[in-house]
Design a protein around this motif. Structure first.
Motif, short mmCIF file in Angstrom:
data_model
loop_
_atom_site.label_atom_id
_atom_site.label_comp_id
_atom_site.label_asym_id
_atom_site.label_seq_id
_atom_site.Cartn_x
_atom_site.Cartn_y
_atom_site.Cartn_z
N LEU A 196 -77.86 38.35 5.08
CA LEU A 196 -78.64 37.83 6.20
C LEU A 196 -77.72 37.34 7.30
N ASP A 197 -76.62 36.68 6.92
CA ASP A 197 -75.65 36.23 7.91
C ASP A 197 -75.05 37.40 8.67
N GLU A 198 -74.71 38.47 7.94
CA GLU A 198 -74.12 39.65 8.57
C GLU A 198 -75.11 40.31 9.53
N ASN A 199 -76.37 40.36 9.14
CA ASN A 199 -77.38 40.97 10.00
C ASN A 199 -77.55 40.20 11.29
N ARG A 233 -69.70 43.37 18.36
CA ARG A 233 -69.01 44.40 17.60
C ARG A 233 -67.96 45.08 18.48
N SER A 234 -66.78 45.21 17.96
CA SER A 234 -65.71 45.83 18.73
C SER A 234 -65.88 47.35 18.71
N ARG A 235 -65.73 47.96 19.90
CA ARG A 235 -65.80 49.41 20.00
C ARG A 235 -64.42 50.00 19.79
N GLN A 236 -64.37 51.09 19.04
CA GLN A 236 -63.11 51.77 18.80
C GLN A 236 -62.99 52.99 19.70
N ASP A 275 -75.49 34.19 -8.25
CA ASP A 275 -74.49 34.95 -7.50
C ASP A 275 -75.15 36.02 -6.65
N ARG A 276 -76.20 36.65 -7.21
CA ARG A 276 -76.88 37.71 -6.46
C ARG A 276 -77.69 37.14 -5.29
N TYR A 277 -78.22 35.92 -5.45
CA TYR A 277 -78.86 35.25 -4.31
C TYR A 277 -77.83 35.01 -3.20
N GLU A 278 -76.64 34.59 -3.59
CA GLU A 278 -75.59 34.33 -2.60
C GLU A 278 -75.27 35.59 -1.81
N ILE A 279 -75.26 36.75 -2.49
CA ILE A 279 -75.00 38.02 -1.81
C ILE A 279 -76.10 38.29 -0.78
N VAL A 280 -77.34 38.02 -1.13
CA VAL A 280 -78.46 38.21 -0.20
C VAL A 280 -78.29 37.31 1.01
N PHE A 281 -77.91 36.05 0.79
CA PHE A 281 -77.69 35.13 1.91
C PHE A 281 -76.59 35.65 2.82
#
Length: 791
Positions: A410-413, A422-425, A401-407
């Protein structure tokens, strides 16, 4: 589904070594989660085989449901490697120094060149580096990782399986930790060791994922007492014994354990407590010691029976990143004794409450006596605590599960690389910053650059403008001549003493904000530099005039915000200085690292030589400190001018107190030198009487150096609940006593302070401050001042 490559020097389902077994479990369990997993390895069979010999055919095959791609190994000079390896093994623990290579450059190069290597594997990594979402490299010590990871660094996950040993201090290893996208640790203790060895630059990329044990074996097998008895060797049925389970050689400290058991037997000759040794290794320990049973390699069924029947497991090794045997003992509800100086195992024992710690042979002997005297109920209570801990930290499902969080991270980065995603507010298209000077290492300059990065990450166009800049900062800041900032852009103006850019800031017609970094009260400088004192007084007086031009204002501390409010600014907020540990993901000055790790206590202060910093008081406290710790040095890391009267006064004080050989005043230094001073400090001591924020206080926290500082001004709000604060009326001997307790005298106090600092430092990271910056930009739009003239 993600494509994941596991890169490891040897691979096979039947390999039972720690890292080899871990590589198999990671690959198999990630595959079971529907990830497309490939194992990239060599044709060599195992650690114990000759590394240049191929035992498997190169190519692709399916093993235990996994795709395994094997590559030929390179020829190597085993004799040269063995000679270098012997030199590394001869380096004692006392000789090891962080940031310093344990062997010469040529030897370090030979260690890598004649390691297990595969040029075809490296070529393949270059070919497929864009086809996989992640490459997991383990362990750290071998050519497949040392040479392979840099080729795919943007997608590389380093699982080092790190030990506190000479190999870990090789420069090429430190470079791995600096370059990996993420570093995955088997335990919190291993993570702490890595931060000690490589500094805080790895912090934001470090993740403790853990390692698993097949918990189902302990739930399903040998539940009946008779089954346990039948699986035991006949000589141990009904016996009381302590178990050692692992490699039977000196690197695992088994000699220490045997020595301790002999001492225990000498003190208690009538004892019936036995020591059972089981595991791989060529040495035999049965004959020389009465009461020692050396079983060698045992079957899985026998191992599990031994774990359940033992009164306790003893794990004396100092070289562990994680201990399967420790977790297996806890899953069998048995208590554990571990080596106090092994962070991975000692932290687990401390956190779980499932056993004891020992270091010396006498302490281990006392641990045998404790086990011998303890009741079954007492041992069961400790074992139950350990079992609860192991169920959380040794469960493979939770690990994966913790590996999945790391993956996912990486996707978010990847998604956040392009600002347009990214939307500007805010309706603002650009927010720029203006300050008088941009200087290397200057706190205000660093703050402006951090804010610029945050503004750009939020999708805004952002530049730093300055009237003057050092040549080395040409890529970071643009020169300001008066017309570079467009009228419809937002402007953040950094105010300290006031300068020629102040008029331009007040005249800006668009959204704007003043950031206040404080102005030192003039009375500190009046005895030394009256002219500069007048400038300070003038700058402070101008604050009230600026208030009407800046309806939006913040201080970088609550102390500074309160001063703005007192000068007429409306509802000023707080925007803390960003202290980003990524800044230190660089190499320290190795010569300094070597010199400063000479056994002496290093007391550190960082900051320019200035009357408000009170370095004169610092040397008087240090004069008292050396009465308690004779082998100590004071490092004052800051710039000072020889012509400055206060600097001259400081020099005279050092001489009068007879401290010339003990006090180092560095002058202006490089970032690599400052990094070395921070990394080798034992205590940070600040007598400063006036701080608007106190950046070094936070920087120090990232190096796990306890802080002792004079309270007042912004110091208390910056430290929060961390560090240790002394009152302004405390005399030098009492401050020196506090300093000694933190540096050398009271280990538990030191640990408590460091733990509190680890929590506090997170308040100044980019992740913590950037949401406040976003709020500030939105607030700037709603607080427009009427068109201003020159202040």
């Amino acid at each position: 589904m993600r494509r994941v490559a596991v890169v490891t020097p040897w691979f096979g389902a039947r390999l039972h070594g720690g890292a080899e077994r871990q590589a198999f479990e990671i690959a198999a369990r990630l595959s079971s989660r529907s990830h497309a997993v490939e194992v990239l390895t060599t044709c060599c069979r195992s650690f114990s085989d000759e590394w240049s010999e191929e035992h498997y055919a190169p190519g692709v095959e399916i093993e235990d449901g996994l795709t395994v791609r094997r590559f030929p190994v390179d020829a190597r000079d085993a004799e040269t490697f063995d000679a270098v390896n012997a030199r590394l093994l001869r380096v004692t623990r006392e000789e090891l120094k962080a940031g310093v290579s344990p062997v010469a450059v040529a030897d370090a190069r030979a260690f890598v060149e004649h390691n297990i290597n595969s040029a075809p594997l490296l070529e393949h990594l270059q070919e497929v580096r864009d086809r996989f979402d992640a490459f997991i490299f383990l362990p750290y010590l071998y050519g497949t990782t040392l040479r392979g990871l840099p080729l795919v660094a943007p997608r590389a996950l380093l699982q080092p399986c790190l030990h506190d040993e000479a190999y870990a201090r090789l420069p090429i290893v430190a470079e791995l930790f600096r370059r990996a996208r993420r570093i995955l640790f088997n335990s919190e203790g291993e993570c702490e060791l890595a931060h000690t060895l490589y500094g805080p630059g790895i912090h934001t990329r470090s993740r403790v994922v853990g390692e698993g044990v097949e918990t189902e074996l302990f739930d399903a097998q040998l539940r009946v007492e008779q089954q346990i008895t039948d699986a035991l060797p006949r000589g141990l049925r009904g016996a009381r014994f302590v178990l050692y389970l692992g490699r039977r050689d000196a690197t695992k400290n088994i000699d220490l354990l045997l020595d301790a058991y002999r001492r225990f037997r000498a003190d208690f000759p009538a004892t019936d407590l036995r020591l059972v040794v089981a595991g791989t290794g060529a040495d035999s320990f049965d004959a020389p010691s009465e009461g020692v049973f050396d079983l060698g390699v045992v079957r899985e069924e026998t191992k599990n029976a031994l774990l359940r029947a033992a009164r306790a497991l003893f794990q004396p090794s100092q070289n562990e990143s994680y201990s399967r045997a420790l977790m297996e003992a806890w899953l069998a509800a048995r208590p554990v004794a571990a080596h106090r100086q092994c962070l991975a195992t000692s932290r687990a024992v401390t956190q779980s409450g499932g056993g004891w710690l020992a270091a010396t042979a006498d302490e281990w002997a006392r641990a045998f006596a404790t086990v011998a005297d303890a009741s079954d109920e007492e041992l069961a209570k400790l074992g139950a605590r350990g079992r609860a801990y192991a169920r959380e930290h040794a469960d493979w499902d939770r690990v994966i599960d913790r590996y999945e969080i790391v993956f996912d991270e990486l996707d978010e980065n990847v998604a956040s690389v392009e600002p347009a995603t990214r939307s500007r507010q805010t309706s603002l298209r650009a927010v720029h910053q203006l300050l008088p000077d941009v200087v290397c290492g200057d706190a205000i300059s660093n703050h402006a650059l951090s804010l610029r990065d945050g503004l750009r990450a939020a999708g805004l166009i952002s530049e730093v403008f300055a009237k003057r800049r050092e040549a080395a900062m040409a890529e970071e800041a643009r020169l300001f001549t008066g017309s570079e900032i467009e009228a419809d852009a937002g402007l953040i103006y950094h105010h300290s003493i006031g300068s020629e850019v102040t008029a331009a800031a007040t005249a800006h017609a668009g959204a704007k904000c003043l950031v206040y970094h404080n102005i030192t009260p003039s009375e500190f400088y009046a005895p030394y530099r009256p002219g500069f004192a007048w400038l300070l007084e003038t700058g402070r007086a101008s604050l009230r005039r600026l208030a009407r031009h800046f309806p939006c204002a913040v201080g970088d501390s609550a102390f500074n915000a309160a001063e703005l409010a007192a000068q007429g600014f409306h509802a000023p907020g707080v925007l803390p200085v960003i202290v980003d540990p990524d800044r230190w993901n660089t190499e320290p000055d190795e010569a300094l690292m070597r010199d400063l790790q000479d056994g002496r206590t290093n007391v550190l202060f960082v900051g320019r030589i200035a009357p408000n910093k009170r370095q004169d008081a610092l040397v008087h406290v240090f004069a008292e400190y050396v009465r308690l710790d004779a082998d100590a040095r004071l490092v004052i890391a800051g710039e000072g001018r020889e012509s400055d009267p206060y600097f001259q006064n400081l020099r005279r004080s050092v001489g009068r107190l007879g401290l010339a050989a003990r006090v180092v005043v560095t002058g202006r230094i490089t970032d690599a030198a400052l990094l070395a001073y921070y990394r080798t400090a034992h205590l940070y001591l600040s007598p400063s009487e006036h701080e608007g924020f106190g950046v070094p206080l936070v920087e120090t926290m990232w190096f796990d150096v306890p802080v002792l500082a004079r309270g007042g001004t912004a110091v208390n709000s910056t430290l929060g609940d961390a560090g240790l604060v002394f009152d302004s009326d405390m005399d030098a001997p009492r401050v020196a006593r506090l300093a000694y307790d933190l540096a050398r005298g009271d280990a538990s106090l030191r640990r408590r302070i460091i733990e509190a600092q680890r929590l506090r430092r997170e308040a100044f990271t980019p992740a913590a401050v950037r949401p406040l910056l976003d709020d500030l930009v939105r607030h700037m739009e709603t607080q427009r001042a009427p068109r201003a003239g020159v202040a």
